[in-house]
Design a protein around this motif. Structure first.
Motif, short mmCIF file in Angstrom:
data_model
loop_
_atom_site.label_atom_id
_atom_site.label_comp_id
_atom_site.label_asym_id
_atom_site.label_seq_id
_atom_site.Cartn_x
_atom_site.Cartn_y
_atom_site.Cartn_z
N UNK A 29 12.80 13.13 -2.99
CA UNK A 29 13.52 11.98 -2.43
C UNK A 29 13.19 11.81 -0.95
N UNK A 30 13.13 12.91 -0.22
CA UNK A 30 12.78 12.84 1.20
C UNK A 30 11.36 12.34 1.38
N UNK A 31 10.46 12.81 0.52
CA UNK A 31 9.07 12.35 0.59
C UNK A 31 8.98 10.85 0.31
N UNK A 32 9.70 10.38 -0.71
CA UNK A 32 9.65 8.96 -1.04
C UNK A 32 10.26 8.10 0.06
N UNK A 33 11.34 8.59 0.66
CA UNK A 33 11.95 7.85 1.78
C UNK A 33 10.96 7.71 2.93
N UNK A 34 10.25 8.79 3.21
CA UNK A 34 9.26 8.75 4.30
C UNK A 34 8.13 7.79 3.98
N UNK A 35 7.68 7.81 2.72
CA UNK A 35 6.60 6.90 2.32
C UNK A 35 7.05 5.44 2.40
N UNK A 36 8.27 5.17 1.98
CA UNK A 36 8.78 3.80 2.06
C UNK A 36 8.91 3.35 3.51
N UNK A 37 9.37 4.24 4.37
CA UNK A 37 9.50 3.89 5.78
C UNK A 37 8.13 3.61 6.39
N UNK A 77 -2.70 7.21 3.20
CA UNK A 77 -2.92 8.07 2.04
C UNK A 77 -1.84 7.91 0.99
N UNK A 78 -1.29 6.70 0.87
CA UNK A 78 -0.20 6.43 -0.06
C UNK A 78 -0.66 5.40 -1.08
N UNK A 79 -0.31 5.61 -2.33
CA UNK A 79 -0.53 4.62 -3.37
C UNK A 79 0.78 3.87 -3.56
N UNK A 80 0.90 2.61 -3.09
CA UNK A 80 2.19 1.92 -3.10
C UNK A 80 2.83 1.81 -4.47
N UNK A 81 2.04 1.71 -5.52
CA UNK A 81 2.60 1.53 -6.87
C UNK A 81 2.87 2.86 -7.56
N UNK A 82 2.65 3.95 -6.89
CA UNK A 82 2.83 5.26 -7.54
C UNK A 82 3.60 6.22 -6.63
N UNK A 83 4.68 5.72 -6.03
CA UNK A 83 5.51 6.60 -5.22
C UNK A 83 6.19 7.63 -6.11
N UNK A 84 6.38 8.82 -5.58
CA UNK A 84 6.95 9.90 -6.37
C UNK A 84 8.37 9.54 -6.82
N UNK A 85 8.69 9.90 -8.06
CA UNK A 85 10.01 9.66 -8.62
C UNK A 85 10.80 10.97 -8.59
N UNK A 86 11.88 11.05 -7.82
CA UNK A 86 12.62 12.31 -7.71
C UNK A 86 13.26 12.76 -9.01
N UNK A 87 13.66 11.79 -9.86
CA UNK A 87 14.26 12.18 -11.14
C UNK A 87 13.22 12.79 -12.06
#
Length: 242
Positions: A82-90, A146-156
């Protein structure tokens, strides 16, 4: 025909880790989760078996360890991803603002990044323009972030995968310790666990393209040490309690 260098296909310089690589990362994480389940549960049940021959006590301790370990891993993985995804979204939101505020500067930046990857200045500029026309945010996300916008990590997904892999690994030592008769419990568990850890070590080495022998020996040695220490501690406590 002209011998001048042709610009590469627009996606060529920006290919992120492939989907195959992503799947291998998940598989590697699953193997490591199973490895943790095997080692921690084996150490727990062997330690209890050193203190008592009660099948119910050993089974209760093993199930408690399985649930505690799997839930802990799932919660930790959920928080981490979740922290990783939040950082990527930011980072993506910031990049979107920069593209809106100064697109020319972002084009120059993308050109420089592509040039740093070995393209000539002219080819880098042409590739940057094509990528920007196609999808500027995706281009910067891949090349710069280095981010794939359509493949952000899913925490669940990560949490469930960790829970499942740890649980699968923990079931082996749990069954090995409670099914045999009392005199065979510890030897059967030692052999079963060491074989399973050897397989996990081999798989993790193969997935990481590393020499398997060292990983197998390291894994098996660590598991044997964990079981030996906990069995000795359990035996000592059992002797004191008696």
């Amino acid at each position: 025909m002209s011998d001048a260098p042709r610009p590469p296909a627009p996606d060529t310089p920006t290919v992120p880790p492939s989907h195959l690589g992503t799947r291998l990362n998940w598989l590697r994480a699953a193997v490591l989760g199973a490895n943790d389940g095997i080692t921690s549960t084996a150490g727990l049940v062997v330690g209890v078996a050193g203190a008592t021959t009660s099948r119910l006590a050993i089974l209760s301790a093993g199930i408690a360890g399985l649930l505690a370990g799997s839930l802990s891993m799932a919660a930790g993985e959920y928080v981490s991803v979740s922290s990783q995804r939040d950082s990527e979204r930011a980072a993506l939101a910031k990049e979107q603002r920069e593209l809106a505020d100064d697109p020319e500067a972002e084009l120059i930046e993308l050109t420089g990044l592509l040039s740093d990857r070995g393209l000539s200045a002219a080819v880098a500029r042409e590739a940057a323009e094509q990528l920007t026309q196609r999808d500027a945010l995706r281009a910067h996300a891949r090349v710069e972030l280095g981010i794939e916008p359509d493949a952000l990590a899913n925490p669940w997904h990560a949490a469930l995968a960790s829970f499942a892999s740890f649980t699968v690994g923990a079931i082996l030592p749990l069954l090995a310790i409670v099914l045999p008769q009392a005199s065979l419990r510890v030897p059967v568990t030692f052999v079963s666990v060491l074989c399973a850890l050897a397989v996990c070590g081999w798989l993790s080495a193969r997935l990481g393209a590393a020499p398997p022998l060292r990983a197998v020996l390291r894994n098996a040695t660590g598991g044997a040490l964990a079981m030996g220490v906990t069995y000795a501690a359990g035996s000592l406590l059992g002797a004191v309690a008696a």
